[in-house]
Design an enzyme around this catalytic site. Sequence first.
Site, PDB file in Angstrom:
ATOM      1  CG  ASP A  10      -8.975  15.998 -91.887  1.00  0.00           C
ATOM      2  OD1 ASP A  10      -9.382  16.094 -90.512  1.00  0.00           O
ATOM      3  OD2 ASP A  10      -9.587  15.169 -92.625  1.00  0.00           O
ATOM      4  CB  SER A  11      -7.880  12.587 -88.947  1.00  0.00           C
ATOM      5  OG  SER A  11      -9.104  12.797 -89.516  1.00  0.00           O
ATOM      6  CB  CYS A  73      -9.301  17.971 -88.166  1.00  0.00           C
ATOM      7  SG  CYS A  73      -9.840  16.647 -87.072  1.00  0.00           S
ATOM      8  CD  GLU A 152     -10.862   8.828 -94.322  1.00  0.00           C
ATOM      9  OE1 GLU A 152     -10.278   8.241 -94.829  1.00  0.00           O
ATOM     10  OE2 GLU A 152     -10.802  10.093 -93.857  1.00  0.00           O
ATOM     11  CB  CYS A 184     -16.971  16.384 -88.865  1.00  0.00           C
ATOM     12  SG  CYS A 184     -15.741  15.140 -89.369  1.00  0.00           S
ATOM     13  CG  HIS A 186     -14.115  13.131 -92.834  1.00  0.00           C
ATOM     14  ND1 HIS A 186     -13.144  13.830 -92.221  1.00  0.00           N
ATOM     15  CD2 HIS A 186     -13.704  12.133 -93.312  1.00  0.00           C
ATOM     16  CE1 HIS A 186     -12.130  12.944 -92.195  1.00  0.00           C
ATOM     17  NE2 HIS A 186     -12.201  11.929 -92.911  1.00  0.00           N
TER      18      HIS A 186
HETATM   19  N1  DGL Z   1     -12.398  15.490 -90.385  1.00  0.00           N
HETATM   20  C1  DGL Z   1     -12.223  15.344 -88.753  1.00  0.00           C
HETATM   21  C2  DGL Z   1     -13.065  16.451 -88.093  1.00  0.00           C
HETATM   22  O1  DGL Z   1     -13.363  17.352 -88.522  1.00  0.00           O
HETATM   23  C3  DGL Z   1     -11.865  14.145 -88.109  1.00  0.00           C
HETATM   24  C4  DGL Z   1     -12.666  12.943 -88.373  1.00  0.00           C
HETATM   25  C5  DGL Z   1     -12.250  11.772 -87.726  1.00  0.00           C
HETATM   26  O2  DGL Z   1     -10.963  11.907 -87.980  1.00  0.00           O
HETATM   27  O3  DGL Z   1     -12.841  11.314 -86.882  1.00  0.00           O
HETATM   28  O4  DGL Z   1     -13.356  16.277 -86.977  1.00  0.00           O
END
Ligand code: DGL
Length: 264
Positions: A10-11, A73, A152, A184, A186
């Site tokens: 993931d990012s 991600c 974050e 997402c 996150h």
């Molecule tokens: N967790 C990520 C997603 O599912 C990326 C969030 C990001 O880096 O902007 O898109």
Amino acid sequence: MSNQPIGIFDSGVGGLTVMAAVRKALPNESIIYLGDTARVPYGTKSAETILRYTEECLAFLAGKNVKAIVIACNSASAHALPYLQHKFHLPLLGVIEAGVEAALRVSRNKKIGVIGTAATINSDVYAKELKRRDETAAVTGLACPLFVPLVEEGWLDHPVAFEIAQHYLKPLAGGGIDTLILGCTHYPLLKNVIQKVVGDDVDLIDSAESVAAALQKILTEKKMPAGGQKPFCQLTVTDQTPSFEKLARRFLGEEVPAVKRIVF
Ligand code: DGL
């Protein structure tokens, strides 16, 4: 059988929600997690940049001799998965298909909301996939770019998070959706706040468990599940931040291995 590890990418910290589900569903599997914390967020970047970053991260994991990679991600799954599936000769799984399947299973009226990063929502990948599987689906997509920095930062129950969620999710009011995809990885960390804003009648879809189930299916089909070895778990990041360790501890809910910084 194969005791090679699984790669999860993931990012940033978001993919830890998927990692937790994979550990629960597949406790015998070793995992190498890579969070590209030096370059997060991906969701505000161009498709070309997301593809390039994702390819670099996958090359790192492939170099670790993983047997399969989960792109945990949505932004990377939307913009890089179809291309990279032809480039890496090992099973690559994204998170979008699992979320789409779960939403169609749960929704009764097929009025489905999707929230995600700007990159994911602008790609329109969720609406296309939902309609491809069910042409009656009515899809409302909303980008919520401030959610990723909130996560974050660890501001998960903060009043500011609630205010921002109210602002972003206002267009959903009165639309009659009964299901909202957290598009997402996150966002499950903000589940409480999001549920409070949309109300208890709306089901939130977190694709983590469905992704873990899809991974289990692939490993079984390919006769690659682990066995007979104590599994290990490694957390790697491209930038060492105190918030990553704190969140890792919070969301893996157990002793977290030391986080290692890597440089490509
Ligand atoms: N967790 C990520 C997603 O599912 C990326 C969030 C990001 O880096 O902007 O898109």
